[in-house]
Write a protein that holds these residues in place. Structure first.
Motif, short mmCIF file in Angstrom:
data_model
loop_
_atom_site.label_atom_id
_atom_site.label_comp_id
_atom_site.label_asym_id
_atom_site.label_seq_id
_atom_site.Cartn_x
_atom_site.Cartn_y
_atom_site.Cartn_z
N TRP A 1 -8.41 -7.16 -7.39
CA TRP A 1 -8.68 -8.30 -6.50
C TRP A 1 -9.91 -9.08 -6.92
O TRP A 1 -10.06 -10.21 -6.53
CB TRP A 1 -8.77 -7.84 -5.04
CG TRP A 1 -10.10 -7.33 -4.62
CD1 TRP A 1 -10.64 -6.14 -4.95
CD2 TRP A 1 -11.05 -8.00 -3.80
NE1 TRP A 1 -11.87 -6.00 -4.38
CE2 TRP A 1 -12.15 -7.13 -3.66
CE3 TRP A 1 -11.10 -9.24 -3.14
CZ2 TRP A 1 -13.29 -7.47 -2.91
CZ3 TRP A 1 -12.22 -9.55 -2.41
CH2 TRP A 1 -13.30 -8.69 -2.29
N TYR B 1 2.54 -1.55 -10.91
CA TYR B 1 1.47 -0.90 -10.15
C TYR B 1 0.23 -1.80 -10.10
O TYR B 1 -0.37 -2.00 -9.05
CB TYR B 1 1.11 0.45 -10.76
CG TYR B 1 0.11 1.20 -9.93
CD1 TYR B 1 0.52 2.02 -8.89
CD2 TYR B 1 -1.27 1.08 -10.16
CE1 TYR B 1 -0.40 2.68 -8.10
CE2 TYR B 1 -2.19 1.73 -9.37
CZ TYR B 1 -1.75 2.54 -8.35
OH TYR B 1 -2.66 3.18 -7.56
N HIS C 1 -1.98 -6.22 -3.02
CA HIS C 1 -2.30 -5.50 -1.77
C HIS C 1 -3.68 -5.94 -1.28
O HIS C 1 -3.85 -6.36 -0.14
CB HIS C 1 -2.27 -4.00 -2.02
CG HIS C 1 -3.05 -3.18 -1.04
ND1 HIS C 1 -2.67 -3.08 0.28
CD2 HIS C 1 -4.20 -2.46 -1.17
CE1 HIS C 1 -3.55 -2.30 0.92
NE2 HIS C 1 -4.49 -1.92 0.06
N PHE D 1 -14.50 1.68 0.94
CA PHE D 1 -14.19 0.37 1.52
C PHE D 1 -13.02 0.41 2.48
O PHE D 1 -12.88 -0.47 3.32
CB PHE D 1 -14.10 -0.75 0.47
CG PHE D 1 -13.02 -0.65 -0.55
CD1 PHE D 1 -13.34 -0.67 -1.89
CD2 PHE D 1 -11.69 -0.60 -0.18
CE1 PHE D 1 -12.35 -0.61 -2.84
CE2 PHE D 1 -10.70 -0.54 -1.13
CZ PHE D 1 -11.03 -0.54 -2.47
N HIS D 2 -12.20 1.46 2.42
CA HIS D 2 -11.18 1.53 3.46
C HIS D 2 -11.77 2.02 4.78
O HIS D 2 -11.30 1.63 5.84
CB HIS D 2 -10.00 2.39 3.02
CG HIS D 2 -9.09 1.67 2.08
ND1 HIS D 2 -9.20 1.74 0.73
CD2 HIS D 2 -8.07 0.80 2.32
CE1 HIS D 2 -8.29 0.97 0.16
NE2 HIS D 2 -7.58 0.39 1.10
N ARG E 1 -10.08 4.91 -9.93
CA ARG E 1 -9.42 3.89 -9.14
C ARG E 1 -8.46 3.14 -10.07
O ARG E 1 -8.68 3.08 -11.27
CB ARG E 1 -10.54 3.01 -8.63
CG ARG E 1 -10.21 1.69 -8.14
CD ARG E 1 -11.54 0.99 -7.81
NE ARG E 1 -11.24 -0.23 -7.08
CZ ARG E 1 -12.14 -1.12 -6.71
NH1 ARG E 1 -13.42 -0.89 -6.98
NH2 ARG E 1 -11.81 -2.20 -6.06
N ARG E 2 -7.41 2.59 -9.50
CA ARG E 2 -6.44 1.78 -10.27
C ARG E 2 -5.73 2.57 -11.36
O ARG E 2 -5.40 2.03 -12.41
CB ARG E 2 -7.13 0.57 -10.91
CG ARG E 2 -7.76 -0.34 -9.89
CD ARG E 2 -8.52 -1.46 -10.54
NE ARG E 2 -9.04 -2.36 -9.51
CZ ARG E 2 -9.86 -3.35 -9.73
NH1 ARG E 2 -10.27 -3.59 -10.94
NH2 ARG E 2 -10.26 -4.12 -8.74
N ALA F 1 0.84 -1.20 0.00
CA ALA F 1 0.00 0.00 0.00
C ALA F 1 0.87 1.25 0.00
O ALA F 1 0.58 2.24 -0.70
CB ALA F 1 -0.92 0.00 1.21
#
Ligand code: HEM
Ligand SMILES: [Cu+2]
Lengths: 101, 661, 195
Positions: free
Chosen positions: B155, B84, B91, B405-406, B466-467, B64
């Motif tokens: 993921w 990345y 991660h 989600f974090h 994101r990403r 992270a």
């Protein structure tokens, strides 16, 4: 020892002859299922097949696997999985419009 | 009939343990590495789970930090695009499957038997197998880093990107097969804990007298029991496509890529409750203890937990609102998703009312628990905004989702885990974690967490995807909401967060060096796990307690004063302990250590390795598995008396309770 | 096999192993459910390869389905004999069950070969991939069952099986019947409903 066997007999609630009777019924239903391949059942075809499938399934589970006579927790563990599987996967297929093709 | 107190013999005795294949003597050591590697003791396994999970937490954390370093400034050069992708994929995979899940398994293993007054789990060898399968699966997953690159599809590894054409390296193979192995670990663990809870509760402990942590763990195990096979199917389909030429996700052959998404999220949504409910259980233990009040509305907390477990099966497609599901599906899943917020809200209300009017004691454990309530609520609220499908269509695949989600995973699951560390450390290791360092630990983590993930709401709403592996000055925008500033804040935050976590590790070392022992009942706790020594003996309880109340231990210490209707202490923990020792059971049968769990588990990564490289290797793995399975089936769970040198009648060592300090 | 960790009676009075087996079977419902659903979704997507109704040999599969069904009867007779502590009969019925199972698996191998020759490979079409995966998974389950049955016969002869014998037989029985009921569903949904 003798009391022990008596007890287990009770618990399972079926004799060998009983099992054979169940097997004969299962065989007969299977015969009927296969006959749908040769004889035209018309609109009844699909429902009849599905009903026969369910009957066979439930008979094996209830009698051969003793679920009918055993502790209810076993039924809970198994049918929880089964009902969940049917529900979830039916919904899953429904999102693909599987049932209205 | 193995007995418990087996001090290392001063004179080496002749030991003749039984053997399985006529050559492998059963392991009987009680000290040294063997006593860990072959153990079936739920407490040792719990510690092993937790320690391994902590290691993977650090691995995932370093990944992270690399991500945040890369994004701290425009045109990041720390990682290239390819690395990345591997980094965020691994991660997340590491945090979810190798940290939070096994950490919860560690807590569950250690405390569920203690909380229900049992001496071990239902299947001790299966328990050991589960740990080893998790460890080997985790190593296998990470092997890919050294063998041509790790998985890089995110993921949830959407098809068809995960197929052989778009992901040619072996990364996805390692990912799919590795998760298969950890899945086996989860499944065996679930069966084990369910049966333990159903069948091994102390006399008198009805389901509604069960501690709330055990309840939440039970719900989680049912979720695992039914969710793991779904991802097993998905992973098999993926592996068959990649390794044997099946076509499941090959769009050119007419495949529907949504098949993967459905299977993954049918597993995936229950999975998020698998991640959060153990922590809900932990804080539901911690809050009453440090509020000096029973949990408010215990039945509501139980039933809302079960309701979450149930409704959690009907919401999965909210992860797929943007995938063209069709209006009916979107509407249905949008509604079910809003519904599931209700039982979650019930829990938050119950926790708040538990603290209401209580005599609050702000220990570190309590601070983390309160931290969970606050931060999880933040995450829950942004979650409700995703339930509204039109709004989600704007948010999906932006940093807004990453923020959400974090908050629930870090602010929820991880803070709960840390609360559990501080609460139960004296139980497990007999020493109290340092409260002063604990305070630093807590505040640095909370500040770091909000600095890292708070700005991501802004970044997301401003449209940062994101990403995304790099951002440029030109696209960062201007003014208060420019991406450059908030990305930097988030990156600085992530380092503050890391320092917070480092505080915990320092605390562990400081505590280990401190000779001071913890009191028997440091928190004036309520549930059964505290009704035994710190750490507990191998057999947990000298006498199996008979349970009359929810919060049995509390009710043994306190009774209601007829006159004033207040609770009055009638006995101390020490007195209860002494009484147990006087009445200790004479002969306690504990399961014996075994070689087979680790051997069996070791066969699994060999099979999967062979599936990638050469099927011949798989055959070797298969032989190992068979060999171990037979060894396992042929040995009995509890070794005969003759296996243990110290069990000489008349020495007093065969009597538990006669010889402990 | 019984891993009972302590000696006081269990809360429910029933055996851990049996509870564990039922929990496992509950879980297996979701495994086979997923495979069956995948097949249902893909059964009509043949990409120019053979369609299901073109290659299925219903009379042949009916016979092998019948064989598997009857193996459930012999299995239940083995369990019943084990409860009566009749070792000879237990062994006999276990062996017969294993043989019937082997016949079924043999039939499946034959069927797969025949289908392959008719042009349905694993990679031919989505139908091929999902058909072989579903029935292959089931076949592997049957094979594992056969291995357990044979091992059990071997172990029972040496009478060194840890735990209660009858219970071990009963557990393998539960597994075996489960595999049978999965086939009851596959036989109807996959074979008898034409596509
Ligand atoms: C150590 C503190 C952590 C930091 C600084 C951090 C940072 C990040 C960042 C920046 C991303 C987005 C990467 C991208 O989209 O390009 C991310 C993704 C993710 N993180 Fe974390 N994270 C942390 C801890 C955790 C924890 C504890 C969990 C779970 C328990 C977790 C689960 C995830 C997941 C599931 C993703 C999504 C990955 C994907 O898009 O496939 N993270 N993390
Ligand atoms: Cu979800």
């Amino acid at each position: 020892m003798t009391t022990n066997t008596a007890e287990t007999k009770q618990e399972h609630g079926m004799s060998d002859a009983g099992y054979i009777r169940i097997a004969i019924i299962l065989a007969a239903i299977t015969g009927l299922e296969v006959s749908t391949y040769y004889v035209d059942f018309g609109v009844l075809f699909l429902p009849a097949l599905l009903i026969m499938m369910v009957i066979k399934f439930v008979m094996v589970v209830s009698y051969f696997m003793h679920l009918k006579f055993d502790n209810k927790i076993f039924s809970f563990l198994f049918y929880a999985g089964l009902v969940l599987a049917v529900g979830v996967y039916a919904a899953f297929l429904a999102t693909f419009k599987f049932f209205i093709q | 009939m193995a007995i418990i107190e087996r001090p290392a013999p001063t004179v080496p005795a002749i030991v003749t343990p039984t053997s399985t294949y006529g050559l492998l003597k059963r392991p009987v050591s009680t000290t040294g590495w063997r006593s860990w590697v072959f153990t079936v003791d739920h407490k040792k396994l719990g510690i092993m789970y937790a320690a391994t999970a902590m290691f993977f937490f650090i691995v995932g954390g370093v990944e992270a930090l690399l991500i945040r370093l890369q994004l701290a400034a425009p045109n990041g050069k720390v990682l290239n695009a390819d690395l990345y992708n591997q980094m965020f994929t691994m991660h997340a995979t590491t945090m979810v499957f190798l940290f939070v899940m096994p950490m919860a398994a560690g807590f569950a293993n250690y405390f569920v038997p203690l909380q229900i007054g049992a001496r071990d789990v239902a299947f001790p060898r299966l328990n050991a197998f589960g740990f080893w399968a998790f460890l080997f699966g985790g190593i296998f997953l990470n092997l890919a880093w050294f063998l041509g690159g790790a998985a890089d599809g995110g993921w949830f590894m959407y098809a068809p990107n995960s197929g052989p054409v778009f992901s040619p390296s072996h990364g996805v193979d390692f990912w799919a097969l590795g998760l298969q192995i950890t899945g086996i670990a989860s499944l065996t663990g679930a069966i084990n804990l369910i049966i333990t809870v159903l069948n091994m509760r102390a006399p008198g402990m009805t389901l509604m007298k069960m501690p709330i942590f055990t309840w939440m763990i039970t719900v989680v195990q049912f979720l695992l029991l039914f969710a793991v096979p779904v991802i097993t199917v998905a992973l098999f389909l993926l592996s068959f496509q990649r390794n044997f030429g099946a076509q499941f996700f090959d769009v050119a052959a007419g495949a529907d890529p949504l098949l993967w998404q459905h299977l993954f999220w049918i597993f995936g949504h229950p999975e998020v409750y698998i991640l959060i409910l153990p922590s809900f259980g932990i804080v539901s233990e911690v809050l009453p203890v440090f509020s000096r009040k029973p949990l408010f509305g215990y039945p509501f907390v139980v039933f809302s937990g079960a309701a979450i477990g149930f409704v959690g099966w009907g919401v999965w497609a909210h992860h797929m609102f943007a995938s063209g599901l069709g209006p009916v599906s979107v509407a249905v899943f949008s509604l079910t998703t809003m519904a599931i917020a209700v039982p979650t809200g019930v829990k938050i209300i119950n926790w708040t009312l538990t603290m209401w009017g209580g005599k609050l004691w702000f220990t570190t454990a309590m601070k983390f628990a309160i931290g969970l309530i606050v931060l999880f609520t933040v995450g829950g609220l942004s979650g409700v905004t995703h339930a509204v499908a039109p709004s989600d269509t704007q948010q999906t695949d932006t940093y807004y989702i990453v923020a959400h989600f974090h908050y629930v995973l870090f602010g929820g699951a991880v803070l709960g885990i840390f609360s559990g560390f501080y609460y139960w450390w004296p139980k497990v290791f007999g020493k109290m974690l340092n409260e002063k360092i604990g305070s630093w630990n807590f505040w640095l983590m909370v500040i770091g967490l909000n600095m890292t993930f708070g700005p991501m709401h802004i970044l997301g709403l401003q449209g940062q995807p994101r990403r995304m592996y790099q951002w440029t000055e030109a696209r960062a925008g201007e003014g208060f909401f420019n991406l450059a500033f908030w990305n930097l804040v988030a990156s600085i935050g992530s380092f503050i967060l890391s320092v917070g976590i480092l505080m915990f590790l320092i605390n562990v070392v400081v505590t280990a060096r401190n000779p001071k022992k913890a009191p028997l009942d440091p928190w004036n706790a309520r549930s059964l796990e505290w009704m035994t020594s710190n750490p507990p003996k191998e057999h947990n309880f000298d006498v199996i307690p008979t349970v009359h109340h929810l919060d049995e231990f509390f009710h043994q210490k306190f009774e209601e004063d007829e006159a004033t209707h207040t609770m009055k202490q009638v006995r101390t923990a020490e007195e209860i302990m002494a009484e147990q020792e006087r009445n200790a059971d004479k002969h306690i049968h504990m399961p014996s250590p075994s070689y087979w769990p680790i051997v069996l588990a070791f066969g699994l990564p060999i099979i999967t390795f062979g599936l990638i490289y050469s099927h011949l290797i798989s055959v070797v793995g298969g032989v190992i598995v068979l060999f171990a399975a037979y060894g396992w089936a042929l040995e009995s769970s509890t070794a005969p008396d003759s296996d243990f040198e110290t069990n000489t009648p008349g020495t007093g060592l065969d009597k538990v309770g006669a010889n402990h300090d | 096999m019984t891993d009972v960790a302590h000696d006081h009676a269990s809360s429910t009075g029933i055996s851990n192993v049996k509870l564990g087996m039922w929990a496992f079977l509950g879980s297996e419902c979701l495994l086979f459910g997923g495979l069956i659903s995948t097949y249902m979704l893909y059964r009509g997507r043949v990409s120019g390869g053979p369609r299901p109704s073109q290659i299925f040999d219903i009379p042949f599969t009916s016979v092998s389905s019948f064989v598997l069904l009857m193996s459930s009867l012999t299995m239940v007779l083995a369990v019943s004999a084990a409860h009566k502590e009749d070792d000879r009969k237990t062994n006999l019925w276990l062996t017969v069950t294993a043989l019937l199972g082997a016949t079924f698996v043999g039939g499946q191998v034959y069927e797969f070969t025949a289908f392959y020759k008719e042009g349905l490979g694993f990679s031919t079409s989505l139908f091929g991939s999902s058909f072989y995966t579903l029935t292959g998974f089931h076949g592997v389950h049957v094979t594992v069952g056969i291995i357990m049955l044979m091992s059990l016969v071997g172990i029972l002869k040496r009478s060194s099986v840890p735990g209660k014998k009858a219970e071990v037989v009963e557990m393998i029985g539960l597994y075996w019947h489960f595999v049978d009921i999965v086939w009851i569903i596959i036989f109807t949904l996959v074979y008898l409903i034409p596509v």
